[in-house]
Design a protein around this motif. Structure first.
Motif, PDB file in Angstrom:
ATOM      1  N   ASP A   1      -2.860   7.220   1.652  1.00  0.00           N
ATOM      2  CA  ASP A   1      -1.618   6.439   1.738  1.00  0.00           C
ATOM      3  C   ASP A   1      -1.786   5.105   1.012  1.00  0.00           C
ATOM      4  O   ASP A   1      -0.908   4.673   0.265  1.00  0.00           O
ATOM      5  N   PHE A   2      -2.919   4.443   1.244  1.00  0.00           N
ATOM      6  CA  PHE A   2      -3.219   3.170   0.586  1.00  0.00           C
ATOM      7  C   PHE A   2      -3.302   3.350  -0.933  1.00  0.00           C
ATOM      8  O   PHE A   2      -2.745   2.558  -1.693  1.00  0.00           O
ATOM      9  N   LEU A   3      -3.979   4.400  -1.377  1.00  0.00           N
ATOM     10  CA  LEU A   3      -4.096   4.659  -2.811  1.00  0.00           C
ATOM     11  C   LEU A   3      -2.731   4.937  -3.441  1.00  0.00           C
ATOM     12  O   LEU A   3      -2.454   4.478  -4.556  1.00  0.00           O
ATOM     13  N   GLU A   4      -1.869   5.661  -2.738  1.00  0.00           N
ATOM     14  CA  GLU A   4      -0.518   5.916  -3.242  1.00  0.00           C
ATOM     15  C   GLU A   4       0.255   4.604  -3.388  1.00  0.00           C
ATOM     16  O   GLU A   4       0.956   4.394  -4.377  1.00  0.00           O
ATOM     17  N   LEU A   5       0.119   3.724  -2.408  1.00  0.00           N
ATOM     18  CA  LEU A   5       0.771   2.419  -2.467  1.00  0.00           C
ATOM     19  C   LEU A   5       0.264   1.624  -3.668  1.00  0.00           C
ATOM     20  O   LEU A   5       1.046   1.039  -4.424  1.00  0.00           O
ATOM     21  N   ARG A   6      -1.044   1.616  -3.868  1.00  0.00           N
ATOM     22  CA  ARG A   6      -1.626   0.881  -5.003  1.00  0.00           C
ATOM     23  C   ARG A   6      -1.149   1.474  -6.325  1.00  0.00           C
ATOM     24  O   ARG A   6      -0.850   0.734  -7.254  1.00  0.00           O
ATOM     25  N   LEU A   7      -1.088   2.791  -6.421  1.00  0.00           N
ATOM     26  CA  LEU A   7      -0.598   3.433  -7.644  1.00  0.00           C
ATOM     27  C   LEU A   7       0.867   3.070  -7.909  1.00  0.00           C
ATOM     28  O   LEU A   7       1.264   2.865  -9.052  1.00  0.00           O
ATOM     29  N   GLN A   8       1.650   2.980  -6.846  1.00  0.00           N
ATOM     30  CA  GLN A   8       3.062   2.628  -6.986  1.00  0.00           C
ATOM     31  C   GLN A   8       3.208   1.177  -7.447  1.00  0.00           C
ATOM     32  O   GLN A   8       4.002   0.884  -8.336  1.00  0.00           O
TER      33      GLN A   8
END
Length: 159
Positions: free
Chosen positions: A108-115
Motif C-alpha cells: 500500500d505504501f509503495l503504491e502511494l509512493r508510485l502515485q
C-alpha cells in the motif's frame, strides 16, 4: 547488478552527510520536501543516531520505508526504543515510531509512493529488477523483505 539494499554499510554512512549538512545550514525547508532527519537512540550505545530518510506524509502520520528491512540499524534502534525525534522542513518534534512488516501494508505504501512520485519511485523499482510500474503482486513480493515505519507525533511536541 547490485541492488540498493545490498550496498555495504559504509556507503549508507556516506550518503547520510549531505542531508544532515543541509539541515544544519538551515536548508531544511528546501531539503525537507523529500528528506527528513530521524533521530533514534542507539540500541547498544544509548547515543542519538541521526538518519536522513525519504518520507511520505499521510494525514497526521509520516511513513518511511526501510529498503534493508529489519536489517537497517535505524529500524533495529526503533524496535529497541520507539521514541524518536523528527526534523522535517522547518519543524522538529518528538514522536512514536512503529515498525510494519506486513507485505500488504508495505505494498500500500509503495503504491502511494508510485502515485505521488512516479518517476523517482519507478526508477528505484527498475533498479531493483521490477517493472517501473509494477502490479500489486510484484509489490507484495518485493515487500516481503522490506519494512515501513509509521511515525506519529506526540501531541504538543511540534515546534
Amino acid at each position: 547488478m547490485t541492488k540498493f539494499h545490498q550496498l555495504p554499510k559504509p556507503f549508507f554512512r556516506l550518503i547520510k552527510l549531505p542531508p544532515q549538512i543541509a539541515y544544519a545550514l538551515g536548508l531544511g525547508p528546501l531539503m525537507g520536501r523529500l528528506v527528513l532527519l530521524l533521530t533514534t537512540t542507539g540500541r547498544k550505545t544509548g547515543k542519538p543516531r541521526v538518519t536522513p530518510l525519504q518520507y511520505e506524509e499521510v494525514g497526521e502520520e509520516i511513513y518511511v520505508g526501510a529498503s534493508r528491512g529489519l536489517k537497517s540499524d535505524w529500524v533495529r534502534n526503533i524496535l529497541a526504543d520507539p521514541h524518536v525525534e523528527v526534523r522535517v522542513k522547518s519543524r522538529g518534534f518528538q514522536a512514536f515510531a512503529k515498525v510494519i512488516t506486513d507485505p500488504a501494508r508495505i505494498a500500500d505504501f509503495l503504491e502511494l509512493r508510485l502515485q505521488r512520485r512516479p518517476r523517482m519511485i519507478g526508477a528505484m523499482m527498475k533498479a531493483e529488477g521490477l517493472p517501473s510500474q509494477p502490479d500489486r503482486a510484484h509489490l507484495e513480493e518485493y515487500a516481503e523483505n522490506l519494512a515501513v515505519v509509521v511515525i506519529k507525533p506526540v501531541s504538543g511536541s511540534v515546534s
